[in-house]
Design an enzyme around this catalytic site. Structure first.
Site, PDB file in Angstrom:
ATOM      1  N   HIS A 104       2.682  -6.589  -6.830  1.00  0.00           N
ATOM      2  CA  HIS A 104       3.193  -7.074  -5.546  1.00  0.00           C
ATOM      3  C   HIS A 104       2.139  -7.936  -4.855  1.00  0.00           C
ATOM      4  CE1 HIS A 104       5.800  -7.215  -2.132  1.00  0.00           C
ATOM      5  NE2 HIS A 104       4.997  -6.522  -1.345  1.00  0.00           N
ATOM      6  N   ASP A 106       4.187   8.962  13.505  1.00  0.00           N
ATOM      7  CA  ASP A 106       3.274   7.862  13.768  1.00  0.00           C
ATOM      8  C   ASP A 106       2.116   8.377  14.607  1.00  0.00           C
ATOM      9  OD1 ASP A 106       3.504   4.629  13.520  1.00  0.00           O
ATOM     10  OD2 ASP A 106       2.367   5.182  15.306  1.00  0.00           O
ATOM     11  N   GLY A 116       6.224   3.738  13.780  1.00  0.00           N
ATOM     12  CA  GLY A 116       6.011   2.917  14.967  1.00  0.00           C
ATOM     13  C   GLY A 116       5.840   1.443  14.649  1.00  0.00           C
ATOM     14  N   GLY A 117       5.570   1.136  13.389  1.00  0.00           N
ATOM     15  CA  GLY A 117       5.415  -0.255  12.978  1.00  0.00           C
ATOM     16  C   GLY A 117       6.756  -0.910  12.700  1.00  0.00           C
ATOM     17  N   VAL A 164       5.173   1.925   0.595  1.00  0.00           N
ATOM     18  CA  VAL A 164       5.337   0.556   1.082  1.00  0.00           C
ATOM     19  C   VAL A 164       3.983  -0.043   1.455  1.00  0.00           C
ATOM     20  CG1 VAL A 164       6.595  -0.925   2.718  1.00  0.00           C
ATOM     21  CG2 VAL A 164       7.611   1.232   1.975  1.00  0.00           C
TER      22      VAL A 164
END
Length: 314
Positions: free
Chosen positions: A178, A36, A13-14, A121
C-alpha cells in the site's frame, strides 16, 4: 436471544474512523463502539450520527470512550489509530511512532477481544499488519489489512472514467504493498463487462490509468491538504459487511502470505482473499504477467525493509 455483531473502531475521532462508523451505521451492521484518546470527540461523532438516523433511516447503537475495555468481546476491531507523516519527518521515524501506537492498541485487543477479527488501516499498512499479528498472536485469517480494497476502488474508478462506462462493469484489482511505488495494479486480468482491458484502451492509456491509480492518495492530499477518508471508509465497511454477513466476497486485502506467489512465509502483502465470518478464509493465487510478478517481488523486497524497522520499534 440473537446477538448483534459488536464492531469497535479505534481512532474513531479521526476522519477515516468516523467514516467507517457512518457507513457501518447506515448499513446497520452491528453495535458500534468508538474508542479514541479524545473521548469528547468520539462522543460528539456518535451523537452527530445518531441524530441523523431519523432521516438516514438507520437505528444503530453507539458507545464512545477513551477506555479500551469498552471493546470487550468485540467481533471486529478496526484500527485506524496513528499519525500522518509530518514535514521533515523521516519514513523510519513514522514507522517507529505508528508501530508503538498499533502495538499498544493490539495489546488491548488481545486482552479484551481475543476472538475478534482485526482490520488494520494504520500506515504504513503492511508493516503495521505484521506488528498486529506479532502482538496479538492471532492467525492470519483474523488480522487483515485494508489496502487493496481502497487501491482497487481507485483503479476501477480510473478505468471507468477513461472509458466513460459504469464502474459496476469494471473488474480490476491492485496487489502488492500500500504505497505509491510498490502497489501493483493488475492490468492483465482487468475487464470491463467481460472485455479485456487491453481490447478497450491503448497501452499508453492503460499506463496513464496505472500511474493515476498509484498516485491516488498523493493526488487527494495535494487537493484537500490531508489524507482521504470517504473512500477508505467505504472500503473498510465493505470488508466488515462481508465478514459480519458471511458474504464470502473475494476482495484484495493485505494478509500474511505462506508461500503463495513464491513469496517467503511471513510477508504481508495485498492479494485476493475470501472474506467470511472466519475472516480471510482463503487466499487465492491468480495468473500474473511476467512484469506483474516482478513488481510483486519488488514490493516484497520493499516490505521487508519497512518490517525490519517496525519490529525493531516494538
Amino acid at each position: 436471544m440473537l446477538k448483534r455483531p459488536k464492531i469497535t473502531v479505534v481512532g474513531a475521532g479521526g476522519n477515516v474512523g468516523a467514516s467507517v462508523i457512518q457507513w457501518c451505521a447506515q448499513k446497520e451492521l452491528g453495535d458500534l463502539v468508538l474508542i479514541d484518546l479524545k473521548p469528547n470527540v468520539a462522543q460528539g461523532r456518535a451523537l452527530d450520527l445518531s441524530q441523523g438516523g431519523a432521516f438516514a433511516g438507520f437505528n444503530a447503537t453507539f458507545t464512545s470512550s477513551d477506555d479500551s475495555s469498552y471493546m470487550q468481546d468485540s467481533d471486529i476491531v478496526v484500527i485506524t489509530a496513528g499519525v500522518p507523516r509530518k514535514p521533515g519527518q523521516t519514513r523510519e521515524e513514522l514507522v517507529g511512532i505508528n508501530a508503538g501506537i498499533v502495538k499498544a492498541v493490539c495489546e488491548n485487543v488481545k486482552q479484551y477481544a481475543p476472538n475478534s477479527i482485526v482490520i488494520i488501516v494504520s500506515n504504513p499498512l503492511d508493516a503495521m499488519l505484521t506488528v498486529a499479528q506479532k502482538v496479538t498472536g492471532f492467525p492470519r485469517e483474523r488480522v487483515i489489512g485494508m489496502s487493496g480494497v481502497l487501491d482497487s476502488s481507485r483503479f476501477r474508478s480510473n478505468i471507468a472514467r477513461a472509458l466513460n462506462v459504469h464502474i459496476k462493469d469494471v473488474s480490476a484489482i491492485v496487489m502488492g504493498a500500500h504505497t505509491d511505488k510498490d502497489m501493483v495494479p493488475i492490468t492483465s486480468t482487468a475487464t470491463v463487462g467481460g472485455v479485456p482491458l487491453n481490447k478497450l484502451l491503448k497501452a499508453e492509456q492503460i499506463a496513464d490509468v496505472v500511474s493515476r491509480t498509484k498516485r491516488g492518495g498523493a493526488e487527494l492530499t495535494e487537493l484537500i491538504g490531508t489524507s482521504a477518508w470517504v473512500a477508505p471508509g467505504f472500503g473498510v465497511t465493505a470488508m466488515v459487511e462481508s465478514i459480519v454477513l458471511n458474504q464470502g466476497r473475494i476482495l484484495p486485502c493485505s494478509v500474511e502470505l505462506k508461500g503463495e506467489y513464491d513469496i517467503s512465509e511471513g510477508a504481508c502483502l495485498c492479494v485476493p482473499v475470501k472474506l467470511t465470518n472466519k475472516g480471510a478464509e482463503k487466499v487465492f493465487e491468480i495468473d500474473l504477467s511476467s512484469d506483474e510478478k516482478a513488481a510483486l517481488k519488488a514490493a516484497h523486497t520493499a516490505y521487508l525493509e519497512v518490517r525490519k524497522i517496525a519490529l525493531s520499534s516494538i
